[in-house]
Design an enzyme around this catalytic site. Structure first.
Site, short mmCIF file in Angstrom:
data_model
loop_
_atom_site.label_atom_id
_atom_site.label_comp_id
_atom_site.label_asym_id
_atom_site.label_seq_id
_atom_site.Cartn_x
_atom_site.Cartn_y
_atom_site.Cartn_z
N ASN A 32 7.61 -6.81 -4.34
CA ASN A 32 7.43 -7.45 -5.66
C ASN A 32 6.95 -6.44 -6.71
OD1 ASN A 32 4.78 -7.02 -4.98
ND2 ASN A 32 4.13 -9.17 -5.13
N LEU A 33 6.86 -5.18 -6.32
CA LEU A 33 6.46 -4.08 -7.21
C LEU A 33 5.08 -4.30 -7.82
CD1 LEU A 33 9.88 -3.23 -8.95
CD2 LEU A 33 8.89 -2.25 -6.88
N ALA A 74 0.79 -5.29 1.25
CA ALA A 74 -0.56 -5.85 1.28
C ALA A 74 -1.31 -5.33 0.06
CB ALA A 74 -1.30 -5.41 2.55
N SER A 76 -4.86 -3.57 -0.69
CA SER A 76 -5.65 -2.82 0.28
C SER A 76 -6.85 -2.06 -0.31
CB SER A 76 -4.74 -1.87 1.06
OG SER A 76 -4.00 -1.07 0.19
N THR A 116 -4.97 -1.55 10.20
CA THR A 116 -5.88 -0.55 9.63
C THR A 116 -7.12 -0.34 10.50
OG1 THR A 116 -7.46 -0.26 7.80
CG2 THR A 116 -6.79 -2.47 8.25
N TYR A 140 -10.77 -7.46 3.30
CA TYR A 140 -9.54 -6.70 3.58
C TYR A 140 -9.35 -6.55 5.09
CZ TYR A 140 -6.51 -2.62 4.24
OH TYR A 140 -5.53 -1.76 4.68
N LYS A 144 -6.52 -8.38 7.85
CA LYS A 144 -5.64 -7.70 8.80
C LYS A 144 -5.87 -8.22 10.22
CE LYS A 144 -3.55 -4.74 6.01
NZ LYS A 144 -2.10 -4.54 5.91
N ARG A 281 -22.91 5.75 -0.63
CA ARG A 281 -22.48 4.38 -0.93
C ARG A 281 -22.87 3.49 0.24
NH1 ARG A 281 -16.28 5.45 -2.56
NH2 ARG A 281 -16.31 6.15 -0.41
N GLY A 283 -22.44 0.98 3.15
CA GLY A 283 -21.34 0.56 4.02
C GLY A 283 -20.37 1.67 4.40
N1 LIG Z 1 -2.81 4.02 2.62
C1 LIG Z 1 -3.64 4.02 3.65
O1 LIG Z 1 -4.42 4.95 3.87
C2 LIG Z 1 -3.64 2.85 4.62
C3 LIG Z 1 -4.54 2.88 5.71
C4 LIG Z 1 -4.52 1.81 6.61
C5 LIG Z 1 -3.62 0.76 6.43
N2 LIG Z 1 -2.80 0.75 5.36
C6 LIG Z 1 -1.87 -0.37 5.19
O2 LIG Z 1 -0.56 0.15 5.04
C7 LIG Z 1 0.23 -0.65 4.18
C8 LIG Z 1 0.84 0.21 3.11
O3 LIG Z 1 -0.18 0.88 2.38
P1 LIG Z 1 0.17 1.72 1.07
O4 LIG Z 1 -0.94 2.66 0.83
O5 LIG Z 1 1.56 2.22 1.17
O6 LIG Z 1 0.09 0.56 -0.04
P2 LIG Z 1 0.93 0.41 -1.41
O7 LIG Z 1 0.09 -0.45 -2.28
O8 LIG Z 1 1.35 1.73 -1.90
O9 LIG Z 1 2.22 -0.39 -0.92
C9 LIG Z 1 2.24 -1.78 -0.72
C10 LIG Z 1 3.59 -2.30 -1.23
O10 LIG Z 1 3.69 -3.69 -0.96
C11 LIG Z 1 4.14 -4.37 -2.14
N3 LIG Z 1 3.61 -5.74 -2.06
C12 LIG Z 1 2.31 -6.14 -2.02
N4 LIG Z 1 2.23 -7.47 -1.89
C13 LIG Z 1 3.50 -7.94 -1.84
C14 LIG Z 1 4.07 -9.24 -1.70
N5 LIG Z 1 3.30 -10.33 -1.60
N6 LIG Z 1 5.41 -9.37 -1.69
C15 LIG Z 1 6.22 -8.27 -1.79
N7 LIG Z 1 5.72 -7.00 -1.91
C16 LIG Z 1 4.38 -6.84 -1.94
C17 LIG Z 1 3.61 -3.54 -3.29
O11 LIG Z 1 4.32 -3.71 -4.50
C18 LIG Z 1 3.75 -2.12 -2.73
O12 LIG Z 1 5.03 -1.59 -3.01
C19 LIG Z 1 -0.72 -1.74 3.67
O13 LIG Z 1 -0.50 -2.89 4.46
C20 LIG Z 1 -2.10 -1.18 3.92
O14 LIG Z 1 -3.05 -2.20 4.14
C21 LIG Z 1 -2.77 1.77 4.45
#
Ligand SMILES: NC(=O)c1ccc[n+]([C@@H]2O[C@H](COP(=O)([O-])OP(=O)(O)OC[C@H]3O[C@@H](n4cnc5c(N)ncnc54)[C@H](O)[C@@H]3O)[C@@H](O)[C@H]2O)c1
Length: 324
Positions: A32-33, A74, A76, A116, A140, A144, A281, A283
């Site tokens: 959904n960007l 998600a 996050s 995560t 958060y 998960k 901080r 936590g």
């Molecule tokens: N980045 C990290 O270090 C990290 C660590 C642990 C877990 N994660 C998990 O990995 C996943 C990806 O992380 P990221 O850093 O790439 O996040 P991000 O925010 O860059 O990407 C998430 C994408 O999901 C899309 N989105 C969110 N809700 C939506 C919905 N309801 N419908 C359709 N699209 C939706 C967003 O537009 C985005 O493109 C997440 O689930 C996050 O919880 C990330």
């Protein structure tokens, strides 16, 4: 295979799309960007909708048969989840249920979920393996865990096979420099330091220097985004011959302190940075490092880019000319 990458316009999802395409898979992205970028999508068609848009997704799932769904979508940011838990439970849990319902309607039975380290809460052991108690301390992490529990229950009915990959700190960028990490706001350590290094007016400091670690700063586990994606490819293969619900912790194999990350960054960018030290901080655990032995033993996964310099170097290439 034909794979739907949900959240494929985001940081990790866009790297996944590239790797899937490079391995000859067909990619369709649902996003959904809300935090992602259309400019990050060079591989695969974008279906621009949210997961609960069942009318659009039913059409997409009717038009093509998917072998698997990889679910990266998600919200996050931990502090946001504390301030607005309902938004987190809706987007991370309710939207995932809607996705699983579409998959069930269309008989798609392989699911790889982005989980995560936040599912573990305060660490009770030095290296966090899958036997560590699941005790999330913020909405958060709880969202998960809820999805992991839902997956366990759905898998038990026999209609689904699922893997939850619990990433520690994703970092780095694709070596091409075409895609990289671009969150707004950015809360992650390495991109914050690098954005500061490119001259962005961003407040960056070290939170606490008296933790019980070698140099007094917190130790975290930074795993290269391409290594996370290669674990997804292995998980896809694994699901082909393993029913059930499986969790794997994905980390680098070693932790790096905030001070070590700063030192490595200064080496990569070739100059010194002045960084203030702030109070600790609440936590923030002193050390959060994964044991990825299970992923190694069962899926044969091992990081290709464990060196923090390589991780920062790839991220720096992206930050020097970000395209979105
Ligand atoms: N980045 C990290 O270090 C990290 C660590 C642990 C877990 N994660 C998990 O990995 C996943 C990806 O992380 P990221 O850093 O790439 O996040 P991000 O925010 O860059 O990407 C998430 C994408 O999901 C899309 N989105 C969110 N809700 C939506 C919905 N309801 N419908 C359709 N699209 C939706 C967003 O537009 C985005 O493109 C997440 O689930 C996050 O919880 C990330």
């Amino acid at each position: 295979m034909r794979v739907m990458v949900v959240g494929g316009a985001g940081y990790i999802g866009s790297h996944m799309c590239k790797m899937l395409a490079e391995h000859g898979h067909d990619v369709v992205v649902c996003d959904n960007l809300s935090t992602g970028h259309a400019e990050a999508l060079h591989w695969g068609r974008l279906v621009h909708c949210r997961l609960s848009d069942s009318v659009t997704l039913d059409q997409v799932f009717s038009a093509a048969r998917f072998d698997a769904v990889m679910h990266f979508a998600a919200d996050s940011i931990v502090s946001d989840s504390v301030a607005d838990p309902l938004r987190y439970y809706r987007n991370n849990v309710a939207e995932t249920i809607a996705l699983l319902e579409v998959m069930r309607r269309h008989d798609v039975n392989n699911f790889i979920f982005s989980s995560t380290a936040a599912v573990f809460g305060e660490p009770t052991q030095t290296l966090i393996d899958e036997s560590h108690p699941v005790q999330p301390i913020n909405p958060y992490g709880k969202s998960k865990v809820m999805v992991e529990q839902i997956l366990g229950d759905v898998v038990a009915t026999g209609v689904l096979r699922a893997v939850a990959l619990r990433y520690f700190n994703a970092a780095g960028a694709d070596p091409s420099g075409l895609i990289g990490e671009s969150h707004n706001p950015e809360t992650h350590l390495i991109p914050r330091i690098l954005r500061k290094a490119t001259g962005e007016a961003l407040d960056f400091g070290v939170f606490g220097e008296d933790y019980p670690t070698a140099d007094g700063t917190c130790v975290r586990d930074f795993v290269h985004v391409s290594d996370l994606c290669s674990a997804h490819l292995l998980a896809l293969e694994f699901l082909g011959h393993n029913a059930g619900f499986h969790t794997f912790n994905l980390g680098n194999g070693q932790g790096y302190s905030v001070r070590q990350v700063l030192d490595a960054t200064q080496q990569v960018i070739g100059r010194k940075m002045t960084v203030p030290v702030y109070a600790k901080r609440k936590g923030d655990p002193a050390r959060l490092v994964a044991s990825s032995e299970k992923a190694y033993n069962i899926m044969g996964w091992a990081p290709l880019y464990p060196d923090i310099h390589d991780i920062i170097e790839s991220a720096w290439k992206w930050h020097l000319s970000p395209r979105y």
